[in-house]
Design a protein around this motif. Sequence first.
Motif, PDB file in Angstrom:
ATOM      1  N   THR A 181       0.823  -1.211   0.000  1.00  0.00           N
ATOM      2  CA  THR A 181       0.000   0.000   0.000  1.00  0.00           C
ATOM      3  C   THR A 181       0.859   1.264   0.000  1.00  0.00           C
ATOM      4  OG1 THR A 181      -1.565  -1.257   1.328  1.00  0.00           O
ATOM      5  CG2 THR A 181      -1.931   1.106   1.173  1.00  0.00           C
ATOM      6  N   MET A 182       1.911   1.267   0.830  1.00  0.00           N
ATOM      7  CA  MET A 182       2.739   2.466   0.967  1.00  0.00           C
ATOM      8  C   MET A 182       4.053   2.352   0.186  1.00  0.00           C
ATOM      9  SD  MET A 182       1.118   4.724   2.604  1.00  0.00           S
ATOM     10  CE  MET A 182      -0.609   4.540   3.095  1.00  0.00           C
ATOM     11  N   ARG A 183       4.218   1.292  -0.584  1.00  0.00           N
ATOM     12  CA  ARG A 183       5.427   1.104  -1.424  1.00  0.00           C
ATOM     13  C   ARG A 183       6.692   1.244  -0.587  1.00  0.00           C
ATOM     14  NH1 ARG A 183       1.229   4.698  -2.502  1.00  0.00           N
ATOM     15  NH2 ARG A 183       1.654   5.658  -4.542  1.00  0.00           N
ATOM     16  N   ILE A 184       6.747   0.443   0.467  1.00  0.00           N
ATOM     17  CA  ILE A 184       7.866   0.512   1.396  1.00  0.00           C
ATOM     18  C   ILE A 184       8.991  -0.419   0.936  1.00  0.00           C
ATOM     19  CG2 ILE A 184       8.583   0.038   3.782  1.00  0.00           C
ATOM     20  CD1 ILE A 184       5.557   0.572   4.529  1.00  0.00           C
ATOM     21  N   LYS A 185      10.201   0.045   1.072  1.00  0.00           N
ATOM     22  CA  LYS A 185      11.364  -0.826   0.915  1.00  0.00           C
ATOM     23  C   LYS A 185      11.875  -1.144   2.312  1.00  0.00           C
ATOM     24  CE  LYS A 185      15.635   0.523   0.026  1.00  0.00           C
ATOM     25  NZ  LYS A 185      16.862   1.042  -0.629  1.00  0.00           N
ATOM     26  N   MET A 186      11.995  -2.431   2.598  1.00  0.00           N
ATOM     27  CA  MET A 186      12.425  -2.879   3.927  1.00  0.00           C
ATOM     28  C   MET A 186      13.664  -3.716   3.678  1.00  0.00           C
ATOM     29  SD  MET A 186       9.616  -4.705   6.293  1.00  0.00           S
ATOM     30  CE  MET A 186       9.919  -5.089   7.999  1.00  0.00           C
ATOM     31  N   GLN A 187      14.787  -3.282   4.230  1.00  0.00           N
ATOM     32  CA  GLN A 187      16.014  -3.978   3.863  1.00  0.00           C
ATOM     33  C   GLN A 187      16.853  -4.304   5.082  1.00  0.00           C
ATOM     34  OE1 GLN A 187      18.003  -2.263   0.528  1.00  0.00           O
ATOM     35  NE2 GLN A 187      19.662  -3.761   0.565  1.00  0.00           N
ATOM     36  N   GLY A 188      17.200  -5.567   5.202  1.00  0.00           N
ATOM     37  CA  GLY A 188      18.081  -6.004   6.272  1.00  0.00           C
ATOM     38  C   GLY A 188      19.525  -5.971   5.801  1.00  0.00           C
ATOM     39  N   PHE A 189      20.436  -5.813   6.742  1.00  0.00           N
ATOM     40  CA  PHE A 189      21.855  -5.815   6.359  1.00  0.00           C
ATOM     41  C   PHE A 189      22.699  -6.277   7.532  1.00  0.00           C
ATOM     42  CE2 PHE A 189      23.877  -2.086   8.446  1.00  0.00           C
ATOM     43  CZ  PHE A 189      22.752  -1.556   9.064  1.00  0.00           C
ATOM     44  N   ILE A 190      23.880  -6.750   7.184  1.00  0.00           N
ATOM     45  CA  ILE A 190      24.898  -7.146   8.161  1.00  0.00           C
ATOM     46  C   ILE A 190      26.144  -6.378   7.756  1.00  0.00           C
ATOM     47  CG2 ILE A 190      26.355  -9.057   8.943  1.00  0.00           C
ATOM     48  CD1 ILE A 190      23.542  -9.466   9.864  1.00  0.00           C
ATOM     49  N   ILE A 191      26.687  -5.649   8.671  1.00  0.00           N
ATOM     50  CA  ILE A 191      27.742  -4.696   8.320  1.00  0.00           C
ATOM     51  C   ILE A 191      28.976  -5.383   7.724  1.00  0.00           C
ATOM     52  CG2 ILE A 191      28.796  -4.606  10.623  1.00  0.00           C
ATOM     53  CD1 ILE A 191      28.251  -1.693   8.096  1.00  0.00           C
ATOM     54  N   PHE A 192      29.193  -6.637   8.080  1.00  0.00           N
ATOM     55  CA  PHE A 192      30.408  -7.317   7.597  1.00  0.00           C
ATOM     56  C   PHE A 192      30.398  -7.571   6.086  1.00  0.00           C
ATOM     57  CE2 PHE A 192      29.808  -8.431  12.093  1.00  0.00           C
ATOM     58  CZ  PHE A 192      30.897  -7.745  12.595  1.00  0.00           C
ATOM     59  N   ASP A 193      29.231  -7.411   5.443  1.00  0.00           N
ATOM     60  CA  ASP A 193      29.178  -7.479   3.976  1.00  0.00           C
ATOM     61  C   ASP A 193      29.690  -6.200   3.332  1.00  0.00           C
ATOM     62  OD1 ASP A 193      27.859  -9.981   4.041  1.00  0.00           O
ATOM     63  OD2 ASP A 193      25.922  -8.992   4.310  1.00  0.00           O
ATOM     64  N   HIS A 194      29.954  -5.168   4.131  1.00  0.00           N
ATOM     65  CA  HIS A 194      30.198  -3.840   3.553  1.00  0.00           C
ATOM     66  C   HIS A 194      31.501  -3.230   4.055  1.00  0.00           C
ATOM     67  CE1 HIS A 194      26.132  -4.222   2.070  1.00  0.00           C
ATOM     68  NE2 HIS A 194      25.763  -4.547   3.295  1.00  0.00           N
ATOM     69  N   ARG A 195      32.512  -4.066   4.203  1.00  0.00           N
ATOM     70  CA  ARG A 195      33.793  -3.604   4.745  1.00  0.00           C
ATOM     71  C   ARG A 195      34.427  -2.502   3.898  1.00  0.00           C
ATOM     72  NH1 ARG A 195      35.568  -7.093   8.866  1.00  0.00           N
ATOM     73  NH2 ARG A 195      34.495  -9.090   8.812  1.00  0.00           N
ATOM     74  N   GLU A 196      34.091  -2.480   2.608  1.00  0.00           N
ATOM     75  CA  GLU A 196      34.680  -1.443   1.748  1.00  0.00           C
ATOM     76  C   GLU A 196      34.230  -0.042   2.172  1.00  0.00           C
ATOM     77  OE1 GLU A 196      32.197  -3.371   0.911  1.00  0.00           O
ATOM     78  OE2 GLU A 196      30.765  -2.317  -0.373  1.00  0.00           O
ATOM     79  N   HIS A 197      33.160   0.032   2.955  1.00  0.00           N
ATOM     80  CA  HIS A 197      32.695   1.334   3.431  1.00  0.00           C
ATOM     81  C   HIS A 197      33.342   1.772   4.746  1.00  0.00           C
ATOM     82  CE1 HIS A 197      29.411   2.096   0.569  1.00  0.00           C
ATOM     83  NE2 HIS A 197      29.231   0.798   0.559  1.00  0.00           N
ATOM     84  N   PHE A 198      34.046   0.866   5.420  1.00  0.00           N
ATOM     85  CA  PHE A 198      34.568   1.187   6.759  1.00  0.00           C
ATOM     86  C   PHE A 198      35.462   2.431   6.781  1.00  0.00           C
ATOM     87  CE2 PHE A 198      34.161  -3.189   9.109  1.00  0.00           C
ATOM     88  CZ  PHE A 198      32.830  -3.247   8.750  1.00  0.00           C
ATOM     89  N   PRO A 199      36.438   2.536   5.872  1.00  0.00           N
ATOM     90  CA  PRO A 199      37.328   3.710   5.955  1.00  0.00           C
ATOM     91  C   PRO A 199      36.564   5.028   5.853  1.00  0.00           C
ATOM     92  CG  PRO A 199      38.275   2.043   4.513  1.00  0.00           C
ATOM     93  CD  PRO A 199      36.872   1.598   4.824  1.00  0.00           C
ATOM     94  N   ARG A 200      35.620   5.108   4.891  1.00  0.00           N
ATOM     95  CA  ARG A 200      34.864   6.348   4.727  1.00  0.00           C
ATOM     96  C   ARG A 200      33.973   6.597   5.941  1.00  0.00           C
ATOM     97  NH1 ARG A 200      30.052   7.339   0.463  1.00  0.00           N
ATOM     98  NH2 ARG A 200      29.295   9.241   1.462  1.00  0.00           N
TER      99      ARG A 200
END
Lengths: 349, 349
Positions: free
Chosen positions: B272-291
């Motif tokens: 109805t509200m066109r919601i995006k619901m997204q789960g994540f685990i930070i260890f999949d995104h290590r390339e973002h750690f420095p920034r």
Amino acid sequence: MARGNLSIHLAERPTGEIIPGTTFTAKTSPAPSPSDLKDGQILVEVLYLSLDPTLRAQLNDRRSYVPPVQIGAVMNGASVSRVLATRSKQVSEGDYVYAATGWTEYAILEEGKFEPSSQYPGLRQPQDMLSALGITGVTAWYGMTQIGDPKPGETVVVSGAAGATGSVAGQIAKLKGARVVGIAGSDDKCRWLTEELGFDAAVNYKAADFKQKFKEATPNYIDVYFDNVGGDILDMCLIRAKEFARFVECGVISQYNSADPKGIKAIGQLVTMRIKMQGFIIFDHREHFPRARAEISKWLEEGKLKKNETILQGGLRAAEQGLVDLYRGINTGKLMVEVKNPNETPSKL
Amino acid sequence: MARGNLSIHLAERPTGEIIPGTTFTAKTSPAPSPSDLKDGQILVEVLYLSLDPTLRAQLNDRRSYVPPVQIGAVMNGASVSRVLATRSKQVSEGDYVYAATGWTEYAILEEGKFEPSSQYPGLRQPQDMLSALGITGVTAWYGMTQIGDPKPGETVVVSGAAGATGSVAGQIAKLKGARVVGIAGSDDKCRWLTEELGFDAAVNYKAADFKQKFKEATPNYIDVYFDNVGGDILDMCLIRAKEFARFVECGVISQYNSADPKGIKAIGQLVTMRIKMQGFIIFDHREHFPRARAEISKWLEEGKLKKNETILQGGLRAAEQGLVDLYRGINTGKLMVEVKNPNETPSKL
């Protein structure tokens, strides 16, 4: 004497299922006449009325993407109609148009409120404007290609798989190289999915051993779940989700009739399995319609995509019971009511 | 005689809450010695042990992103440690490192399994490697900026808002120009959120008039919901979601201790509200750690981001009760156990 125009109006908001004879009331008023038309308007007669699961939600007095149908108002509904008279340059007499006419036999529509059949490439029959080339086909295309986005070899599960949207969504996933598992409500529907539409497997959710059979049909877990039903099956698919699965939330047909919806317990899987779960309403994505219709039309022509319709007879009065039966799974493919056979002579108003 | 090394092991899988004295068992074995080191290895003593909501999930024998802790094995846990001896060129004696040492006082780690403090820009205290600059800070940064992505003026709701991740997530949303509403478990925490951290509003979910107060705090509905808790509050936020809302599924702390999780009823809102619901685990995104760390560090330095820690005393033996109390909301900001005070003389092994 003016011809009568039968229309069906909301009489009472249902709290659960629609109650035939109570929820709606039929009225007959004089049909509009070509002399009523203003510049840019057209007069149409409805040929096929679309019956869609979301119509039930529009009977609730709740915040939503379409305002609820008001008590006394003509019931919402989309249809394909024939132009009887026109003061718009966009169409000619005899053309087919798609529009939200509501549950009525005749209607006056203005420009911007109807889609001429010229926007439906490769159209062979007017009812295609409601099925494969219509909203449900485009919904399947958008949800599967733009949200689910299956890669070759991935496992795609579609619920409501024998329905108008699910049957197209599953076939599109096959065309993208995925392994496709359908969930449907009868052995006949399951056979249709595997034998006619080429699904890799199909499971009857009404069978006693459904959960076991579903597990066997998804040995590599689920990459994409195209959800038309919500409820227990959504919970089961969350438990069975693979890492980075995409859950396309298209509808929750199992819940529309319920004042107290079934709770989804496995939401924690969104985190654990890093699932993206996304709902959508196709009317937000009109810019995709031309491409979606062009692709679907090509696939239909090449025999790579098959469509089906369940067309109810009995005129507009059949719509009410038809909508009730939709939630019981009466249909294979697109459910619609034949309000007037397109082969009959156009009405003279 | 070798120094003793206390470690805490899983004795029995809990079905609900962790039972102090039953779930875990303490053992003392001889501490490792510098002479045990092979090339590339380091010997560390744990200073601060991190207590995180997801630890409870790792006690269940279920398919997940980390294998469950085995019966008899040292309990999982991350910590900041001091290097006592090194055969790795990546660190020197006396350096701080972040690693998944588990619940133990001393550990041998190999290269690739520890992060030197040089990867934490602007580090002022070793405990920052577990809090604002640590996993919870980076988790808040990633979830809020990469999934929630609030626009100026949008309404952002954060649950578990006084926790390690929530308190940083909410402040980042403020820095992005959003209107931020926190949900926390006491009036003191709510005051901290609004008076110290600059949240626009904070609501105590344990108060009798919580739902009404929450409604009043979100007059324009919810654009971004950063979910640390799941359960009833998630359901309430779904009902309150605006069109195209983003639900960042970071954790479900209300459910980790439950064998029969609370069902989420308002899933139909996704459509109805066109919601995006997204789960994540930070260890999949290590390339973002420095920034992420660079931005957080800059905000900390400029006083635009405030952090807080709740540090339990009593050494490693305090970890078990600390983990139990984490689910009862004992902490404001990051919860950790001081296994050894960094100002004390390094152990001689």
